[in-house]
Write an enzyme that holds these catalytic residues in place. Structure first.
Site, short mmCIF file in Angstrom:
data_model
loop_
_atom_site.label_atom_id
_atom_site.label_comp_id
_atom_site.label_asym_id
_atom_site.label_seq_id
_atom_site.Cartn_x
_atom_site.Cartn_y
_atom_site.Cartn_z
N THR A 89 34.46 46.52 45.76
CA THR A 89 35.58 46.93 45.27
C THR A 89 36.05 48.14 46.04
OG1 THR A 89 34.96 45.69 43.27
CG2 THR A 89 37.01 46.83 43.43
N ASP B 127 32.69 36.54 38.01
CA ASP B 127 33.02 37.58 36.97
C ASP B 127 33.10 37.09 35.62
OD1 ASP B 127 32.51 39.63 38.59
OD2 ASP B 127 34.95 40.32 38.76
#
Length: 556
Positions: A376, A416
């Site tokens: 990220t 996720d």
């Protein structure tokens, strides 16, 4: 515009990690991306223009972490202190269901088996997010925002040590993925730091979107290439249809805000768990005099560790996409509920276990942990008018699903979700469902003072650790009075495997014996971070980037 940007690009190695300006500032995890945002500010653009140009440039230079093949969350504050958020999180395709990540034996697949290929790819959200933000707060022409990224993709860019390390971490998966191998194993070999990489296919894609707008990404030939790439992947082929792409919406959602001492903090609500987790931890710490304890006291970090584990227990049990799950948002931040939870924390000893509470309005639910990977990116921008943007963007793990189409890395965001759809006979909040957005730990955060002015904006990379990287920075600034650069440099703390994890080579690692005397199992570990931030000072805005990263802050 391109010429000015290229000059910044040539000089990027000498750019500072901290920048002070009377005008705007950009802080990002890569110097070339920060320079793209800086170019927008210098062209008269807004904080949103700068943030979106930064995001597109990161697609080129930081493909292992973020890009338009993924999604993100954006938090915006105008100069009057009005906060807005946009949810550009990926969605599960219509073909997805609760058993998506279960094997033939009915048990959850190992993460490494699920991550590579089409099964993990969600509908990308960043381009729709960008269009929504630009429509509302942008000033420069849409196509202008793409110019720096196109110049980088066409002209080439130097591979950073972080990119090279990411290649080395996942290229064992690339035997079935020739497109990513061709880009990031140039000449058949892994790149070395400083090697020039080019991505002409991505440059063509960016030109297409620059000319045709967001619809050129979600419909037509680009959408067809995305669906084909997922359906024909040699590993885990899976359907992501034209209808899935055409129907995607970036959603404006209410910000989640709460007070902390004399401040007001705002961030992204579900499907992000970041703001809720950060705000809960701060609420649990508020009864303690963190300022008097200070950063060099093991008790400070013990309290942070206790509050962290209590808040994460609530996170894993109750949070999910509010379009699908009833999340007790008000209850989780209810002052009486947090006060009761805070009484569980003893400065002199550790809890034997950390269990979720029962906040007001909570329905029966089972806790389950998702498999977020520490990748990220985050970037923060402020313009001369005082508008602020903090955005966290991701393709999830290093190089996402490992699928590349049109030069763009596609995300692995669906991993996720919690792989197990139920636990002990009760549904898991973060189970897979068609059209649902997986829970995220991304935590772009804006802090307001008692006068309602933005005084700090920040965010981080790091998967499930993100809230803790943001949290320790907030405590460093708001309680310990540190400049934001020094607060970012504070040691990182997390937990796992029944132990408190403290960052290797830091003052916190030296506190291991003291923390253990309080009843914790403590493990010294590599707990890296990638925080970017801006703060208000008496003389202007100051930006800062994590010293553990390749990031910089650039003044307008």
């Amino acid at each position: 515009m391109i010429q000015r940007f290229l000059l910044s690009f040539v000089l990027f190695l000498s750019l500072p990690a901290v920048a002070l300006a009377k005008g705007g500032v950009v802080s990002a995890a890569d110097p070339r991306a920060a320079a793209a945002g800086q170019a927008m500010l210098r062209a008269g653009g807004t904080a949103t223009d700068a943030a979106m140009a930064t995001m597109i440039a990161l697609t080129v230079v930081e493909p292992q972490s973020s890009g338009i093949g993924g999604g993100g969350f954006l938090v915006h504050s105008d100069a009057r202190g009005q906060v807005s958020t946009i949810d550009g999180r990926e969605t599960a395709p219509a073909a997805a269901g609760p058993r998506r990540f279960l094997g033939a034996d009915g048990k959850p697949l190992p993460f490494v088996q699920a991550v590579a290929g089409g099964l993990s790819v969600g509908v990308p959200g960043n381009v729709r997010l960008m269009a929504a933000a630009h429509r509302r707060w942008g000033r420069l022409p849409w196509a202008t925002l793409f110019e720096p990224a196109i110049a980088l993709a066409d002209g080439g860019f130097a591979a950073t040590p972080r990119l090279v390390a990411a290649v080395g971490a996942v290229d064992r998966l690339w035997g079935d993925f020739p497109a990513i191998t061709a880009l990031y194993h140039p000449g058949g070999k892994p790149p070395v730091a400083g090697a020039t990489l080019r991505n002409p296919a991505l440059a063509r894609l960016l030109r297409t979107i620059a000319q045709g707008g967001a619809d050129a990404f979600y419909t037509g030939p680009v959408a067809a290439s995305i669906t084909t790439a997922g359906a024909t992947a040699k590993r885990n082929p899976s359907a992501l249809t034209a209808a899935d792409l055409a129907g995607y919406e970036a959603k404006e959602r209410p910000a989640v805000c709460a007070p902390y001492r004399t401040y007001r903090l705002c961030g992204m609500g579900p499907p992000s768990a970041g703001a809720m987790t950060v705000l809960q931890i701060l609420g649990l710490l508020e009864r303690f005099d963190m300022k008097a304890l200070g950063p060099d006291n093991p008790i400070s970090w013990h309290l942070i560790g206790e509050a962290m584990q209590l808040a994460y227990a609530d996170r894993d049990k109750y949070l999910g996409d509010t379009d699908f799950v009833a999340v007790p948002l008000a209850g989780l931040l209810d002052k009486r509920y947090i006060a009761r939870r805070a009484l569980l924390i003893d400065p002199a000893s550790s809890l034997p276990r950390y269990e979720a509470g029962t906040p007001p309005g909570a329905a029966p639910r089972t806790a389950a942990v998702s498999s977020e990977v520490p990748a990220t990116t985050n970037f923060v921008t402020v313009d001369g008018q005082g508008d602020v943007v903090t955005m966290t963007s991701t393709v999830e793990g290093p190089f996402g699903s490992q699928i590349v189409t049109d030069g763009m890395v596609l995300n692995n965001e669906l991993t996720d979700f919690s792989f197990a759809p139920e636990w002990d006979g009760a549904p898991v909040a973060n189970r897979v469902e068609a059209g649902k957005r997986p829970l995220s730990s991304m935590a772009p955060t804006i802090v307001y003072d008692a006068r309602g002015r933005v005084v700090l904006a920040l965010g981080s990379a790091g998967g499930r650790r993100i809230p803790m990287h943001v949290l320790k920075t907030l405590v460093g600034v708001l309680d310990w009075g540190l400049p934001v650069a020094d607060a970012i440099a504070l040691p990182n703390i997390y937990f796992g495997g029944g132990a408190l994890l403290v960052e290797r080579g830091t003052s916190l690692a030296a506190m291991k014996p003291a923390l253990e005397r309080l009843g914790q199992t403590v493990v010294v570990a590599d707990v890296g971070s990638k925080v970017n931030a801006i703060e208000r000072t008496a003389t202007g805005w100051r930006g800062a980037a994590d010293p553990r990263s390749e990031g910089v802050a650039l003044a307008e």
